[in-house]
Design an enzyme around this catalytic site. Sequence first.
Site, short mmCIF file in Angstrom:
data_model
loop_
_atom_site.label_atom_id
_atom_site.label_comp_id
_atom_site.label_asym_id
_atom_site.label_seq_id
_atom_site.Cartn_x
_atom_site.Cartn_y
_atom_site.Cartn_z
N TYR A 576 0.83 -1.20 0.00
CA TYR A 576 0.00 0.00 0.00
C TYR A 576 0.86 1.24 0.00
O TYR A 576 0.70 2.13 -0.81
CB TYR A 576 -0.93 -0.03 1.21
CG TYR A 576 -1.91 1.12 1.24
CD1 TYR A 576 -2.92 1.20 0.28
CD2 TYR A 576 -1.84 2.10 2.21
CE1 TYR A 576 -3.84 2.24 0.30
CE2 TYR A 576 -2.76 3.14 2.23
CZ TYR A 576 -3.75 3.22 1.28
OH TYR A 576 -4.64 4.25 1.30
N SER A 629 -5.44 2.08 -4.40
CA SER A 629 -5.55 3.42 -3.83
C SER A 629 -4.16 4.04 -3.75
O SER A 629 -3.55 4.26 -4.78
CB SER A 629 -6.22 3.35 -2.46
OG SER A 629 -6.69 4.61 -2.06
N ASP A 720 -16.42 5.62 -8.13
CA ASP A 720 -15.36 5.84 -7.14
C ASP A 720 -15.27 7.35 -6.89
O ASP A 720 -14.65 8.08 -7.65
CB ASP A 720 -14.02 5.31 -7.65
CG ASP A 720 -12.93 5.39 -6.59
OD1 ASP A 720 -13.18 6.00 -5.52
OD2 ASP A 720 -11.83 4.86 -6.82
N HIS A 773 -14.82 2.77 -4.74
CA HIS A 773 -13.41 2.64 -4.38
C HIS A 773 -13.07 1.23 -3.92
O HIS A 773 -11.90 0.86 -3.85
CB HIS A 773 -13.08 3.65 -3.28
CG HIS A 773 -11.61 3.89 -3.09
ND1 HIS A 773 -10.79 4.32 -4.12
CD2 HIS A 773 -10.81 3.76 -2.01
CE1 HIS A 773 -9.56 4.44 -3.66
NE2 HIS A 773 -9.54 4.10 -2.39
#
Length: 803
Positions: A576, A629, A720, A773
Amino acid sequence: MVCLKCRVNRPNFTKSSKRQPFQTKRQRKNGVTMFSFHRHAFLTHRTPLPPLINGNPLLFFTSSNSTPTSRSKPLNLRSLFSPRPRPRPMGSLSALNQPLHYPTARRDVSVIDDYHGVKIADPYRWLEDPDAEEVKEFVQEQVTLTESVLKTCDTREKLREKITKSFDHPRYYAPFKRGNKYFYFYNTGLQAQDVLYVQDCLEGEPEVLLDPNGFSEDGTVSLNTLTISEDAKYLAYGLSTSGSDWITIKVMHVENKIVEADTLNWVKFTSISWTHDSKGFFYSRYPAPKEGENFDAGTETDASLYHELYYHFVGTDQAEDILCWRDPENPKYMFGAGVTDDGKYLLLYITESCDPVNKVYYCDMSAFSDGLEGFRGRTDLLPFVKLIDNFDAQYQHIANDDTVFTFLANKDAPKYKVVRVDLKDPGSWIDVVSESEKDVLESACAVNGDKLIVSYLRDVKYVLQIRDLKTGSLLHQLQIDIGSVTGISARRKDSIVFISFASFLTPGIIYQCNLDTEVPDMKIFREITVPGFDRTEFQVNQVFVPSQDGTTIPMFIVARKNIKLDGSHPCLLYAYGGFNISITPSFSVSRTAHLPESRNCFDDFISASEYLVSAGYTQPKKLCIEGGSNGGLLVGACINQRPDLFGCALAHVGVMDMLRFHKFTIGHAWTSDFGCSDKKEEFGWLIKYSPLHNVRRPWEQHPEQPTQYPSTMLLTADHDDRVVPLHSLKLLAVSPRYQLLFEQTMQHILCSSLKNSPQTNPIIGRIDCKAGHGAGRPTQKLIDQAADRYSFMAKMVGASWNE
């Protein structure tokens, strides 16, 4: 409170004061670097196990999830890697037998921005308008192109079948108690959405209370948040359509399951907190669009501004709701409120960004002679008292005894501590549980009257303790395996605590802990099993990889036992790389001291990739990287920097335009982590790694060894409204790296603009409809997306199916 970047969709029913997932930074404090990768929300809990390919599972290598800093001695880089400059191994080789015909896109050469004297062209600015017919046509052409590629992936249907079978097992979530009833979520396996059940006791017959699967035929209406009133009389719940952040709040009578007429709109980024008289609840919303505005909730890109706090009386129209707090002078502020366990106080939390800091105000509701009814028809706000009125630390309420409040805080404590203050003497704070020298205090929850259950991270392992609420002294250690504590369900009045646990090889365990006994009695309440999966066939190893600056990066490697390190295996590396949940330190240094270090996560990820190759786990052409993301940004930046190192890239809902992200929906809250192009110095940092502005022809950068971009799939969705799809669309289309007027599309500059282009690996976009999302995505959409991206990966890295 919700994570404004990656959003975890499981409603929070516990009273655990867990730090909110508001950001990640890498901080050097006293010479120590702290960093962790966070596994993205929409891949947790419901990601199926990897299928068998080529006799071995696809290897999932993930940086440590929510880990404190490794203090191990940094390894010598020379012992692992060749010194720079090094020969660049060839990444992905073309898996397609014929060239693709990429869509063309109109260029508007008149769009040029001046960033502090630097001219940056943005010829595909028109892709920022989701309602434009031209954009819809572009999207449809990309969908058609992607489908043509996926049809060539021979493992697609086999994977879909395998993943469907992996999903098809019962899934339970930890129960929570309200009044004299227990509530819990359950999914039989392939239900689109989890179902809420209620029972009179843990041994009682459960009944369906709320089944979101009846709200839509395709399962795209999901339950975003809910709260049960103190006496379990009412259920207030928020519904999200197509994965949007916007929700509609409804109210149900628990006993007869009748849904009231109450309908609350224009709600976003909210908690729901009932007053103890069950007359109503507090919630947060944005102003309704002006009359005549064309507004498709979930597809808009306008900035989210002017958050407000309201109180709603059950049985009344939303127009009658009491406006409790707003701050028009600070339009970016966001407000969350919670009623204390004694029902006396209302706490107001104020945030502005993704920094782990907030203001705290309180309101003594017992002082209202006419209750909240006395504020009906009035224009003045609730009389809040400012306890913390600056953004220098984060405070989360744990418990209170009248005016004496206990908080989880990071004031002068990057690894967090438990503190106490008397509202009668707000200048005097004492430490109840001091900051640990090494361990990160993840959460603290008041239980069983005078106890405190705390969760630490120690050397990448969770540690659970029972402490005395008043003194903070250690009473008991709770034994738990190596893995992640994903939730603690209990309130101060409860003597039974439910602990949710999972690991790489454990799909899920719910522990039941009885604190009424002299020694806490902890046993398995429920365990999730996946048919056909034998955990004994696999192993999990932890390694510490040195990054370019000497920082040791913790990484877990999951593979079959006795794997041969001959470089022959397909490998998936997931990370991430931002907005970290677990070690979210409080920064005493100025923002300019840490924002330039945003690029360190890219170096760390590249170093982890190089380690996997050098250690013999895989080779570049078989290495796939994935992130969502902020992790999508990570993937986009890394394939720009080292296209030779990877064979495939999967970038989910990534932040790709680092010069304009702050202009859309909630993007302004991320400037605390990324910086902002409106500021000259920060523009200088952003332009160096923004994926959109750094696409190059790698064979021209390194003519001595021809290289191309890895096979790449950019994934986004039409609803999103967190990281709006324009980021992925523009990356597919735009490459304004050289600050000229004559940039080409990414697909064009790398592929179709050249005769016999070296770029033969496909660059495609998977654009989902009626999805957001990631949160609230129905099971079938999860299965379809997993089958698409992993069959694409399998074909691109040359993996074959093994029955």
